[in-house]
Design a protein around this motif. Structure first.
Motif, PDB file in Angstrom:
ATOM      1  N   ALA A 113      49.896   5.858  60.526  1.00 15.59           N
ATOM      2  CA  ALA A 113      50.417   7.085  59.918  1.00 15.59           C
ATOM      3  C   ALA A 113      51.503   6.721  58.914  1.00 15.59           C
ATOM      4  N   ASP A 114      51.570   7.482  57.859  1.00 13.34           N
ATOM      5  CA  ASP A 114      52.596   7.317  56.831  1.00 13.34           C
ATOM      6  C   ASP A 114      53.651   8.394  57.047  1.00 13.34           C
ATOM      7  N   CYS A 115      54.801   8.009  57.579  1.00 12.11           N
ATOM      8  CA  CYS A 115      55.815   8.995  57.934  1.00 12.11           C
ATOM      9  C   CYS A 115      56.547   9.579  56.734  1.00 12.11           C
ATOM     10  N   SER A 116      56.194   9.136  55.530  1.00 12.65           N
ATOM     11  CA  SER A 116      56.727   9.805  54.350  1.00 12.65           C
ATOM     12  C   SER A 116      55.955  11.088  54.054  1.00 12.65           C
ATOM     13  N   LYS A 117      54.833  11.297  54.767  1.00 14.16           N
ATOM     14  CA  LYS A 117      53.992  12.471  54.562  1.00 14.16           C
ATOM     15  C   LYS A 117      54.078  13.366  55.789  1.00 14.16           C
ATOM     16  N   GLU A 118      54.473  14.608  55.580  1.00 14.10           N
ATOM     17  CA  GLU A 118      54.684  15.522  56.704  1.00 14.10           C
ATOM     18  C   GLU A 118      53.412  15.727  57.517  1.00 14.10           C
ATOM     19  N   GLU A 119      52.258  15.815  56.831  1.00 15.16           N
ATOM     20  CA  GLU A 119      51.011  16.013  57.558  1.00 15.16           C
ATOM     21  C   GLU A 119      50.688  14.824  58.450  1.00 15.16           C
ATOM     22  N   ASP A 120      51.066  13.607  58.023  1.00 16.66           N
ATOM     23  CA  ASP A 120      50.845  12.424  58.853  1.00 16.66           C
ATOM     24  C   ASP A 120      51.765  12.427  60.072  1.00 16.66           C
ATOM     25  N   ILE A 121      52.975  12.918  59.907  1.00 15.91           N
ATOM     26  CA  ILE A 121      53.893  13.010  61.047  1.00 15.91           C
ATOM     27  C   ILE A 121      53.309  13.916  62.121  1.00 15.91           C
TER      28      ILE A 121
END
Length: 263
Positions: free
Chosen positions: A69-77
């Motif tokens: 997951a890329d935690c810079s992206k809210e949807e990934d969080i």
């Protein structure tokens, strides 16, 4: 009956989620929590790095798995939270460790780079903490949140280390830790921060090259950089019942650098 030291530090039956957990400080903290008995789920952007990290953890006898997951992206969080809770059930320990740095003089620092650093280093910590607390910790009135800050959040850096966004973000993490601890103590959730000094890692490679490992080590009272063991003890203290009455605190793990720089 009062518990013994081994009982207080025992994390058997606990589940931990560690962001930025595929290497460096995050992987070291995953080892610490797993060695104390917790199941661990590590996350970062790259599946290959995560596969290697989980193989290393499992080889050490740790119950480990991963979610990219890329935690810079809210949807990934939100997806990370969904998958973690579906696969592991309740999360007892959340380690917010994903981070980014950017080096440039303040007068030339790109605004988009500032936003990138602040988004990952601060905003993602808030969003993931909020989601996991709402869905797993608050109702149970139990939880441990550990935020990775830095001694860079305690002040400025020596000349030539132009990391104003990073320093600002890590200062924000320290006060985020304090504010969240004050709000969520009523839910039995502790929130604490670790402030590492200089550890060899991908994020610090530029600093180590610019300043020199030997020079940085000589600057520390203990005359060395951090190693692959130095965050383990504090991580388990914060995560376990040994630290159940500690919240809203930060501690520098830096060989004493902050003592002589006034942090």
């Amino acid at each position: 009956m009062t518990r013994t030291i081994p009982q207080l530090f025992d994390l058997k039956g606990k589940t931990a989620l560690i962001t930025g957990g595929s290497r460096g400080l995050g992987l070291q903290m995953a080892h610490a929590l797993g060695e104390a008995g917790a199941r661990v789920l590590v996350s970062s952007r790259k599946a290959e790095d995560l596969e290697n990290a989980v193989a290393e953890l499992q080889a050490a006898g740790i119950d480990a798995r991963w979610v990219a997951a890329d935690c810079s992206k809210e949807e990934d969080i939100h997806r990370l939270a969904d998958e973690s809770l579906q696969r592991l059930g309740d999360i007892d320990i959340l380690v917010n460790n994903a981070g980014a740095a950017w080096g440039a003089p303040a007068e030339d620092h790109p605004v988009e780079a500032w936003d990138k650093v602040m988004n990952l280093n601060v905003r993602s910590y808030f969003i993931l903490s909020q989601v996991i607390a709402r869905r797993s910790m608050i109702a149970r009135k139990s939880g441990r949140i550990i935020n990775t800050a830095s001694i860079a959040g305690l002040g400025g850096n020596p000349s030539g280390m132009n990391t104003i966004a990073y320093n600002t973000s890590k200062g924000a993490v320290i006060n985020f830790t304090r504010a969240l601890a004050a709000e969520w103590g009523k839910y039995g959730i502790t929130v604490n921060a670790i402030c590492p000094g200089f550890f060899p890692s991908k994020m610090t490679v530029g600093t180590l090259k610019a300043m020199g490992e030997d020079k940085l080590a000589a600057h520390a009272p203990l005359r060395r950089l951090g190693d692959d063991e130095d965050l383990k003890g504090l991580t388990v203290l914060y995560a376990s019942d040994a630290g159940k009455h500690i919240t809203g605190q930060w501690l520098a793990v830096d060989g004493g650098v902050s003592v002589i720089t006034g942090g």
